[in-house]
Design an enzyme around this catalytic site. Structure first.
Site, PDB file in Angstrom:
ATOM      1  N   TRP A 207       0.836  -1.101   0.286  1.00  0.00           N
ATOM      2  CA  TRP A 207       0.048   0.089  -0.087  1.00  0.00           C
ATOM      3  C   TRP A 207       0.784   1.131   0.209  1.00  0.00           C
ATOM      4  O   TRP A 207       1.886   1.245   0.761  1.00  0.00           O
ATOM      5  CB  TRP A 207      -0.917  -0.213   1.309  1.00  0.00           C
ATOM      6  CG  TRP A 207      -1.752   1.240   1.362  1.00  0.00           C
ATOM      7  CD1 TRP A 207      -2.595   1.653   0.306  1.00  0.00           C
ATOM      8  CD2 TRP A 207      -2.028   1.885   2.832  1.00  0.00           C
ATOM      9  NE1 TRP A 207      -3.169   2.870   0.952  1.00  0.00           N
ATOM     10  CE2 TRP A 207      -2.762   2.852   2.265  1.00  0.00           C
ATOM     11  CE3 TRP A 207      -1.306   1.947   3.915  1.00  0.00           C
ATOM     12  CZ2 TRP A 207      -3.261   3.936   3.222  1.00  0.00           C
ATOM     13  CZ3 TRP A 207      -1.848   2.586   5.047  1.00  0.00           C
ATOM     14  CH2 TRP A 207      -2.770   3.775   4.579  1.00  0.00           C
ATOM     15  N   ASP A 288      -0.624  -5.274   9.594  1.00  0.00           N
ATOM     16  CA  ASP A 288      -1.518  -4.228   9.221  1.00  0.00           C
ATOM     17  C   ASP A 288      -2.889  -4.755   8.807  1.00  0.00           C
ATOM     18  O   ASP A 288      -2.948  -5.570   7.772  1.00  0.00           O
ATOM     19  CB  ASP A 288      -1.199  -3.388   7.703  1.00  0.00           C
ATOM     20  CG  ASP A 288      -2.052  -2.175   7.489  1.00  0.00           C
ATOM     21  OD1 ASP A 288      -3.059  -2.115   7.959  1.00  0.00           O
ATOM     22  OD2 ASP A 288      -1.826  -1.596   6.615  1.00  0.00           O
ATOM     23  N   LYS A 324     -13.038  -0.265   5.999  1.00  0.00           N
ATOM     24  CA  LYS A 324     -13.816  -1.019   5.110  1.00  0.00           C
ATOM     25  C   LYS A 324     -14.887  -2.106   5.436  1.00  0.00           C
ATOM     26  O   LYS A 324     -16.120  -1.964   5.048  1.00  0.00           O
ATOM     27  CB  LYS A 324     -12.883  -2.034   4.283  1.00  0.00           C
ATOM     28  CG  LYS A 324     -12.121  -1.207   3.141  1.00  0.00           C
ATOM     29  CD  LYS A 324     -11.234   0.083   3.449  1.00  0.00           C
ATOM     30  CE  LYS A 324      -9.956  -0.444   4.157  1.00  0.00           C
ATOM     31  NZ  LYS A 324      -9.222   0.881   4.341  1.00  0.00           N
TER      32      LYS A 324
HETATM   33  N1  PLA Z   1      -3.550  -0.385   5.247  1.00  0.00           N
HETATM   34  C1  PLA Z   1      -3.902  -0.649   4.330  1.00  0.00           C
HETATM   35  C2  PLA Z   1      -3.232  -1.986   3.490  1.00  0.00           C
HETATM   36  C3  PLA Z   1      -4.756  -0.088   3.365  1.00  0.00           C
HETATM   37  O1  PLA Z   1      -5.077  -0.531   2.112  1.00  0.00           O
HETATM   38  C4  PLA Z   1      -5.572   1.147   4.138  1.00  0.00           C
HETATM   39  C5  PLA Z   1      -6.432   1.831   3.010  1.00  0.00           C
HETATM   40  C6  PLA Z   1      -5.111   1.382   5.283  1.00  0.00           C
HETATM   41  C7  PLA Z   1      -4.376   0.934   6.068  1.00  0.00           C
HETATM   42  C8  PLA Z   1      -5.826   2.668   5.875  1.00  0.00           C
HETATM   43  O2  PLA Z   1      -6.915   2.802   6.047  1.00  0.00           O
HETATM   44  P1  PLA Z   1      -7.719   3.641   6.821  1.00  0.00           P
HETATM   45  O3  PLA Z   1      -7.030   4.725   7.564  1.00  0.00           O
HETATM   46  O4  PLA Z   1      -8.866   4.229   6.263  1.00  0.00           O
HETATM   47  O5  PLA Z   1      -8.438   3.075   8.238  1.00  0.00           O
HETATM   48  N2  PLA Z   1      -6.383   1.921   1.777  1.00  0.00           N
HETATM   49  C9  PLA Z   1      -7.311   2.434   0.802  1.00  0.00           C
HETATM   50  C10 PLA Z   1      -7.651   3.992   1.118  1.00  0.00           C
HETATM   51  C11 PLA Z   1      -8.811   1.610   0.837  1.00  0.00           C
HETATM   52  C12 PLA Z   1      -6.200   4.732   1.139  1.00  0.00           C
HETATM   53  O6  PLA Z   1      -5.255   4.558   0.419  1.00  0.00           O
HETATM   54  O7  PLA Z   1      -6.112   5.441   2.223  1.00  0.00           O
HETATM   55  C13 PLA Z   1      -6.705   2.187  -0.816  1.00  0.00           C
HETATM   56  O8  PLA Z   1      -7.203   2.512  -1.611  1.00  0.00           O
HETATM   57  O9  PLA Z   1      -5.646   1.753  -0.821  1.00  0.00           O
END
Ligand code: PLA
Length: 479
Positions: A207, A288, A324
Site C-alpha cells: 500500500w 496491518d 472497509k
Molecule cells: N492499510 C492498508 C493496507 C490499506 O489498504 C489502507 C487503506 C489502510 C491501511 C488505511 O485505511 P484507513 O486509514 O482508512 O483505516 N487503503 C485504501 C485507502 C482503501 C487509502 O489509500 O487511504 C486504498 O485505496 O488503498
C-alpha cells in the site's frame, strides 16, 4: 535600529538581513526587502515603524511573550519556498474522477465499497447503532487518551478471539487511534522512539502510504520480495530469503489478509514458515489488518495469520481499521494493539503509546468507537454485521468472476486471465503498466492507480463488459 532586533529564520528574511548589511545600494528585485517592507505602515495597531539602512520603512510587532515578529506585506509570500506537492497516488485519483464530466467514467482507484448501482453504502447495522446512540443521548465529552474502553475491549476480542488467553492475561496494549493510518503512524512513532536502531521491512509492492508513514516517522525501511510478475503470484522463496537476510530485530510489516495491492496472501502453511523465520531472526511481526472480514467474508478466517503468531507466544504489533469492514471510512476508527509477553510490559507499552498520542491528537473521536462497541457488543447487531459483510464480500466476488468471464470471452489472444480469480479482497492487480493505466483513464475514463491496481469494490456487474474492453485495448495496444 529596528532591523537589528529581528530574529529571522526564513530564506526570504535571511535575504533581507543580507541585503541590509550590503547597504543602501543593494538593488531591489521582486523578492527584495523594500518591496515587502514598504507596505508595513498600513498594518496598523501593534506595529511600530522605523527605517532600515536601505532607507525603507520597516515594521515590527511585539507579542506579549517577548518574541519580535516581522510584519510582512502581501506581495512576497513567506511561503515562496514551498513547492506544489504532487497529487496523492490513491486519493488524488478520486479528485481527478470528480473532475471528469464523461458519463462512462468509473472510479476504481480508492478501495471504497459501492453498491451494484455504484453508490456509497452505509451499513444497515451502522444506521441502527447510530439510531440507538441518538436515542440514548450520549454526551460528547473527551475520551481518555487511549480511547473508548468498550471499543478497545471489543476490537482486541474481534482481532484475537474473545477467549484468547493473551486477552484474559492482560497482555494486550490497545489504543484506539485514527483508523488504520493513524494507528500505523502511532506505532511508527513508537518504533522510532524505542527502537531507533531498527528498520522496518515492507513487502514489494505494498500500500503506497506505508512508505510515507515510515518516512514521516523517520523510521528506515527497505523492501522484501513479495510479488512475482512471472507467476502473478507470491514470490515465497524471495520473501523468506529477504526476511532471513534482514538485520536481526527488524520489524516485518505484514498484511494480515487481502494484501494490498496484489490480492495475494500466503497459504496457512506459508504463514507458519514466515512465523518460523521471524521467530528465528528475533524480528518483530507488525500486522496491518485493514480488511478483516473482507477477504473471505469471515472475521475469524481473516484473523488467522495474526492469531497464528500470537499462539506461538510472539510479541506482535497489529494496526486495525474499520473503514472497509464497517464502512466507517470518514469516522477514522481503528486501533493499535501490541501483544506483549507480560502484563507489566503491556502496561508500560500502553503508557508510552498514550504519551505519543497526547501531543499528536490528544484523544480520538468518539462516534465511530461507539458504533463499533455497540455493534460488536450486541449479539443481534453483531450477527447482522457479519451478514452484511458477507454480502459485501460476496458482491465483490461476483464482480471478480464476471470480469474474468468478460475478459476470457472477449480477448481473442488466448491470454490467461485466471490470476484475477486467484486474487482476493477488494482489489485486482491487473499487471497493466503505467502507460496502459494512463490509457484506461485517458481513453476509457476508468480511474485507477498507476500501479495497475483496480478496486473491484467500485465495479458493478453491469460495467464488467465495458471494463473488459478497456483492459483488453490497453493491454494489447500499448506497451
Ligand atoms: N492499510 C492498508 C493496507 C490499506 O489498504 C489502507 C487503506 C489502510 C491501511 C488505511 O485505511 P484507513 O486509514 O482508512 O483505516 N487503503 C485504501 C485507502 C482503501 C487509502 O489509500 O487511504 C486504498 O485505496 O488503498
Amino acid at each position: 535600529m529596528a532591523s537589528a532586533a529581528f530574529s529571522v529564520s526564513s530564506p526570504a528574511a535571511s535575504a533581507v538581513a543580507a541585503r541590509s548589511k550590503a547597504g543602501p545600494r543593494a538593488v531591489p528585485d521582486r523578492h527584495s526587502v523594500p518591496a515587502y517592507l514598504r507596505l508595513v505602515s498600513v498594518l496598523g495597531r501593534g506595529v511600530s515603524q522605523g527605517r532600515s539602512r536601505t532607507g525603507c520603512r520597516v515594521g515590527i510587532t511585539r507579542k506579549n511573550f517577548g518574541r519580535v515578529m516581522m510584519a510582512l506585506a502581501v506581495d512576497v509570500s513567506r511561503f515562496e519556498g514551498v513547492p506544489m506537492a504532487p497529487p496523492d497516488p490513491i486519493l488524488g485519483v478520486s479528485e481527478a474522477f470528480r473532475a471528469d464530466k464523461n458519463d462512462l467514467k468509473l472510479n476504481l482507484g480508492v478501495g471504497a465499497y459501492r453498491t451494484e448501482e455504484l453508490q456509497p453504502y452505509v451499513l444497515n447495522v451502522v444506521k441502527k447503532a447510530e439510531k440507538l446512540m441518538l436515542e440514548k443521548g450520549d454526551n460528547k465529552e473527551y475520551l481518555p487518551i487511549e480511547g473508548l474502553a468498550a471499543f478497545n475491549k471489543a476490537t482486541a476480542e474481534l482481532l484475537l478471539g474473545a477467549d484468547n488467553p493473551v486477552i484474559k492475561q492482560g497482555l494486550v496494549a490497545t489504543i484506539q487511534s485514527l483508523s488504520g493510518t493513524g494507528s500505523l503512524r502511532l506505532a511508527a512513532a513508537f518504533i522510532q522512539r524505542y527502537f531507533p536502531e531498527a528498520k522496518v521491512i515492507i513487502s514489494s509492492p505494498t500500500w503506497g502510504n506505508h512508505k510515507n508513514i515510515f518516512n514521516d516517522a523517520r523510521v528506515p525501511w527497505s523492501e522484501y520480495r513479495y510479488y512475482d510478475p512471472k507467476t502473478v503470484g507470491l514470490d515465497f522463496e524471495g520473501m523468506i530469503a529477504d526476511i532471513e537476510a534482514a538485520p536481526e530485530g527488524s520489524f516485518v510489516l505484514l498484511h494480515g489478509c487481502a494484501h494490498n495491492p496484489t490480492g495475494i496472501d500466503p497459504t496457512p502453511e506459508q504463514w507458519e514458515k514466515i512465523a518460523d523465520v521471524i521467530q528465528e531472526k528475533k524480528h518483530m511481526p507488525f500486522f496491518d489488518v485493514a480488511y478483516q472480514g473482507f477477504a473471505s467474508g469471515s472475521l475469524d478466517e481473516d484473523a488467522f495469520s495474526v492469531r497464528l503468531f500470537v499462539k506461538r507466544g510472539m510479541e506482535v504489533f497489529v494496526a486495525q481499521s474499520y473503514s472497509k469492514n464497517l464502512g466507517l471510512y470518514s469516522e477514522r476508527i481503528g486501533a493499535i494493539n501490541v501483544v506483549c509477553s507480560a502484563t507489566d510490559v503491556a502496561d508500560r507499552v500502553k503508557s508510552q503509546l498514550k504519551r505519543l498520542a497526547r501531543p499528536m491528537y490528544s484523544n480520538p473521536p468518539i462516534h465511530g468507537a461507539r458504533i463499533v462497541a455497540n455493534v460488536v457488543g450486541d449479539p443481534t447487531m453483531f450477527g447482522e454485521w457479519k451478514q452484511e459483510m458477507e454480502e459485501m464480500a460476496g458482491r465483490i466476488k461476483n464482480v471478480r468472476q464476471k470480469l474474468y468471464d468478460s475478459l476470457s470471452a472477449k480477448d481473442q489472444s488466448g491470454k490467461d486471465w485466471s490470476f484475477i480469480l486467484r486474487q482476493i479482497g477488494m482489489f485486482s492487480y491487473t499487471g497493466l503498466n503505467k502507460a496502459q493505466s494512463d490509457n484506461m483513464t485517458d481513453k476509457w475514463h476508468v480511474y485507477m492507480t498507476k500501479d495497475g491496481r483496480i478496486s473491484l469494490a467500485g465495479l458493478s456487474l453491469a460495467k464488467c463488459d465495458y471494463l473488459a474492453d478497456a483492459i483488453i485495448d490497453s493491454f494489447h495496444n500499448l506497451n
